[in-house]
Design a protein around this motif. Sequence first.
Motif, PDB file in Angstrom:
ATOM      1  N   VAL A   9       0.826  -1.201   0.000  1.00 28.22           N
ATOM      2  CA  VAL A   9       0.000   0.000   0.000  1.00 28.22           C
ATOM      3  C   VAL A   9       0.859   1.248   0.000  1.00 28.22           C
ATOM      4  N   LEU A  10       2.135   1.099  -0.259  1.00 23.68           N
ATOM      5  CA  LEU A  10       3.022   2.255  -0.283  1.00 23.68           C
ATOM      6  C   LEU A  10       2.545   3.290  -1.288  1.00 23.68           C
ATOM      7  N   VAL A  11       2.108   2.850  -2.442  1.00 27.49           N
ATOM      8  CA  VAL A  11       1.613   3.793  -3.450  1.00 27.49           C
ATOM      9  C   VAL A  11       0.427   4.564  -2.902  1.00 27.49           C
ATOM     10  N   SER A  12      -0.500   3.874  -2.279  1.00 24.86           N
ATOM     11  CA  SER A  12      -1.666   4.543  -1.713  1.00 24.86           C
ATOM     12  C   SER A  12      -1.272   5.517  -0.618  1.00 24.86           C
ATOM     13  N   LEU A  13      -0.391   5.088   0.250  1.00 23.72           N
ATOM     14  CA  LEU A  13       0.022   5.966   1.345  1.00 23.72           C
ATOM     15  C   LEU A  13       0.738   7.196   0.816  1.00 23.72           C
ATOM     16  N   ALA A  14       1.529   7.042  -0.219  1.00 24.64           N
ATOM     17  CA  ALA A  14       2.210   8.193  -0.806  1.00 24.64           C
ATOM     18  C   ALA A  14       1.194   9.180  -1.373  1.00 24.64           C
ATOM     19  N   LEU A  15       0.174   8.660  -2.020  1.00 26.26           N
ATOM     20  CA  LEU A  15      -0.859   9.544  -2.558  1.00 26.26           C
ATOM     21  C   LEU A  15      -1.627  10.231  -1.440  1.00 26.26           C
ATOM     22  N   LEU A  16      -1.899   9.499  -0.364  1.00 23.26           N
ATOM     23  CA  LEU A  16      -2.685  10.049   0.726  1.00 23.26           C
ATOM     24  C   LEU A  16      -1.932  11.083   1.538  1.00 23.26           C
ATOM     25  N   LYS A  44     -20.083  -6.364   1.867  1.00 23.63           N
ATOM     26  CA  LYS A  44     -19.007  -7.275   2.257  1.00 23.63           C
ATOM     27  C   LYS A  44     -17.761  -7.054   1.405  1.00 23.63           C
ATOM     28  N   GLU A  45     -17.326  -5.788   1.323  1.00 21.36           N
ATOM     29  CA  GLU A  45     -16.085  -5.500   0.601  1.00 21.36           C
ATOM     30  C   GLU A  45     -14.863  -5.941   1.405  1.00 21.36           C
ATOM     31  N   GLY A  46     -15.004  -6.073   2.702  1.00 22.26           N
ATOM     32  CA  GLY A  46     -13.905  -6.511   3.543  1.00 22.26           C
ATOM     33  C   GLY A  46     -13.343  -5.376   4.368  1.00 22.26           C
ATOM     34  N   TYR A  47     -12.766  -5.735   5.513  1.00 23.78           N
ATOM     35  CA  TYR A  47     -12.314  -4.686   6.428  1.00 23.78           C
ATOM     36  C   TYR A  47     -11.098  -3.933   5.915  1.00 23.78           C
ATOM     37  N   LYS A  48     -10.250  -4.559   5.110  1.00 23.76           N
ATOM     38  CA  LYS A  48      -9.107  -3.830   4.554  1.00 23.76           C
ATOM     39  C   LYS A  48      -9.571  -2.744   3.577  1.00 23.76           C
ATOM     40  N   ILE A  49     -10.587  -3.047   2.813  1.00 25.09           N
ATOM     41  CA  ILE A  49     -11.125  -2.067   1.871  1.00 25.09           C
ATOM     42  C   ILE A  49     -11.833  -0.958   2.648  1.00 25.09           C
ATOM     43  N   ASP A  50     -12.569  -1.327   3.697  1.00 28.41           N
ATOM     44  CA  ASP A  50     -13.212  -0.317   4.543  1.00 28.41           C
ATOM     45  C   ASP A  50     -12.173   0.640   5.125  1.00 28.41           C
ATOM     46  N   LEU A  51     -11.077   0.100   5.604  1.00 28.60           N
ATOM     47  CA  LEU A  51     -10.018   0.926   6.178  1.00 28.60           C
ATOM     48  C   LEU A  51      -9.382   1.830   5.129  1.00 28.60           C
ATOM     49  N   LEU A  52      -9.101   1.288   3.959  1.00 24.82           N
ATOM     50  CA  LEU A  52      -8.541   2.108   2.879  1.00 24.82           C
ATOM     51  C   LEU A  52      -9.497   3.235   2.486  1.00 24.82           C
ATOM     52  N   HIS A  61      -9.522  11.729  -0.970  1.00 27.28           N
ATOM     53  CA  HIS A  61      -9.321  10.825  -2.103  1.00 27.28           C
ATOM     54  C   HIS A  61     -10.413   9.762  -2.128  1.00 27.28           C
ATOM     55  N   THR A  62     -10.443   8.987  -3.187  1.00 25.90           N
ATOM     56  CA  THR A  62     -11.398   7.888  -3.300  1.00 25.90           C
ATOM     57  C   THR A  62     -10.667   6.605  -3.669  1.00 25.90           C
ATOM     58  N   ILE A  63     -11.310   5.487  -3.359  1.00 25.21           N
ATOM     59  CA  ILE A  63     -10.787   4.161  -3.684  1.00 25.21           C
ATOM     60  C   ILE A  63     -11.662   3.546  -4.763  1.00 25.21           C
ATOM     61  N   ASP A  64     -11.030   3.059  -5.807  1.00 21.97           N
ATOM     62  CA  ASP A  64     -11.694   2.280  -6.848  1.00 21.97           C
ATOM     63  C   ASP A  64     -11.194   0.847  -6.664  1.00 21.97           C
ATOM     64  N   TYR A  65     -12.028   0.019  -6.020  1.00 23.74           N
ATOM     65  CA  TYR A  65     -11.636  -1.347  -5.680  1.00 23.74           C
ATOM     66  C   TYR A  65     -12.159  -2.307  -6.735  1.00 23.74           C
ATOM     67  N   ARG A  66     -11.256  -3.160  -7.246  1.00 22.00           N
ATOM     68  CA  ARG A  66     -11.601  -4.100  -8.309  1.00 22.00           C
ATOM     69  C   ARG A  66     -11.052  -5.482  -7.995  1.00 22.00           C
ATOM     70  N   LEU A  67     -11.805  -6.511  -8.375  1.00 19.89           N
ATOM     71  CA  LEU A  67     -11.312  -7.874  -8.256  1.00 19.89           C
ATOM     72  C   LEU A  67     -10.591  -8.273  -9.528  1.00 19.89           C
ATOM     73  N   LEU A  68      -9.455  -8.921  -9.346  1.00 23.33           N
ATOM     74  CA  LEU A  68      -8.685  -9.485 -10.452  1.00 23.33           C
ATOM     75  C   LEU A  68      -8.142 -10.834 -10.014  1.00 23.33           C
ATOM     76  N   ASP A  69      -7.810 -11.672 -10.958  1.00 22.08           N
ATOM     77  CA  ASP A  69      -7.055 -12.871 -10.670  1.00 22.08           C
ATOM     78  C   ASP A  69      -5.783 -12.462  -9.922  1.00 22.08           C
ATOM     79  N   TRP A  70      -5.379 -13.232  -8.913  1.00 24.80           N
ATOM     80  CA  TRP A  70      -4.260 -12.865  -8.057  1.00 24.80           C
ATOM     81  C   TRP A  70      -2.980 -12.573  -8.837  1.00 24.80           C
TER      82      TRP A  70
END
Length: 104
Positions: A9-16, A44-52, A61-70
């Motif tokens: 999450v370094l990229v996110s933290l840098a932006l924030l 049920k996005e999950g607690y990590k997404i809620d925290l972000l 800022h806003t979060i655009d959360y997407r599911l992808l193959d790992w």
Amino acid sequence: MRANLFGLVLVSLALLSGGRAQADTIVVVSDSWYPYNGEPGTEKEGYKIDLLRWVAQANGHTIDYRLLDWELALERTLEGKGGDCVVGATAGDAPDHARTAQPW
């Protein structure tokens, strides 16, 4: 199995914390691994997404959360194509990705 931590999450933290005047949309990708991260756009996005989302919103800022193959999520974020950070990855999962010094 991936450890219970945010990692990558370094990229996110840098932006924030970058003191930008304009709002950013941070694209967060991962596979589904509930309760950490689940189905985008549901209760049920999950607690990590809620925290972000909470941290991002508090900083304009806003979060655009997407599911992808790992593997695709890891590949695309490393290449800078399709995601700013991966939720739930460890150093073992993604040794070439930037990450925070402390897991969340």
